[in-house]
Design an enzyme around this catalytic site. Sequence first.
Site, mmCIF file in Angstrom:
data_model
loop_
_atom_site.group_PDB
_atom_site.id
_atom_site.type_symbol
_atom_site.label_atom_id
_atom_site.label_comp_id
_atom_site.label_asym_id
_atom_site.label_seq_id
_atom_site.Cartn_x
_atom_site.Cartn_y
_atom_site.Cartn_z
ATOM 1 N N THR A 6 0.838 -1.116 0.096
ATOM 2 C CA THR A 6 0.067 -0.041 0.060
ATOM 3 C C THR A 6 1.015 1.329 0.044
ATOM 4 O OG1 THR A 6 -1.652 -1.273 1.294
ATOM 5 C CG2 THR A 6 -2.081 1.093 1.123
ATOM 6 N N TYR A 18 5.443 -13.197 2.816
ATOM 7 C CA TYR A 18 4.181 -12.682 2.375
ATOM 8 C C TYR A 18 3.647 -13.456 1.190
ATOM 9 C CZ TYR A 18 2.302 -8.416 0.356
ATOM 10 O OH TYR A 18 1.359 -7.109 -0.007
ATOM 11 N N LYS A 31 2.104 -13.465 6.198
ATOM 12 C CA LYS A 31 1.021 -12.664 5.885
ATOM 13 C C LYS A 31 0.278 -13.069 4.725
ATOM 14 C CE LYS A 31 -0.328 -8.237 3.817
ATOM 15 N NZ LYS A 31 0.415 -7.299 3.037
ATOM 16 N N ILE A 80 -2.223 -7.286 8.807
ATOM 17 C CA ILE A 80 -1.373 -6.023 8.189
ATOM 18 C C ILE A 80 -2.429 -5.602 7.086
ATOM 19 C CG2 ILE A 80 0.298 -5.614 6.693
ATOM 20 C CD1 ILE A 80 2.216 -7.678 7.983
#
Length: 295
Positions: A49, A137, A165, A204
């Site tokens: 982001t 990730y 995540k 997250i």
Amino acid sequence: MSDFPFPGLNLAITTPFDASGHIDWTRLRGLVERYLAAGIKGFVLSSGTGMHVYLSKEESKELAQRGSRIINGRAKIIVQTSALLVEEVIERTKHAADCGADGVMVLPPFFEGPTDHDDIVAFYSEVAKGGLPIIGYNVPQAVGVEITPSLIQRLCEIPNFHTVKDSSGDLAKQASLIRTGLPVINGADPLVPYALFAGARGLIWGGANIAPKSCLGIVEAAEAQNWQLVRERWKPLEPIMSLIWQGDYVQSVYAAAKITGYDAGKPRRPLRALPAKNMLALRMALGDLATREAA
């Protein structure tokens, strides 16, 4: 979530840019202070982001350095240190450690990288030499590598590898990771309450840039195991979190956060500001969140 190193809401904070497309350090300080005042206790710097892939290595490292100085121990700090070269990932990770970060988030090898589990384990074993707790990730739709239950079990045997995540957006697959008994962080905005109910140990959350107070309310209710309250607090968030996940994610977060008072400017090229034709749907999905955040 209290026994986990990265519990609760870790904000994947937007990287603010000025009109020339340069990082706006003054605005970054203001945003961090506002998010801290709202109650945020964890930040992810140089996140997806935050436009990690469109920051130079030097910019990303400076963001880690300056962001850590601003936060100054008032919240946990995670830095994304993903890169194509493993040597660069280690370099960035060591730099994050020098800045005082609490952990790093790292993609598996991407852009035609290896998909064999042995190679992925070897990659993260090298990254562990950077000296910080690692958050893997999982975003297979973008990277082409899926972290499966069998792979997460192997990865969590690596010293310093703590969790994954999961941004796959697939609740069934995330639940299968959670059922291993290993800690999993949800990274898919529309799944937040369902992932918490399934046992995700933390979040997250990029969409939380838009409405941090409301998002924190979800986490507080989940920690109290008050699932009826979770549902009630999720209701005003659900439309916007669903909308931004459907496409133009980063542009939508920047646009919506500006409306609710957390203005980070425009995203950096090659992304452009959300087209005017999309703004009506965005405003409708936001509902009264701007008013709630101002309360």
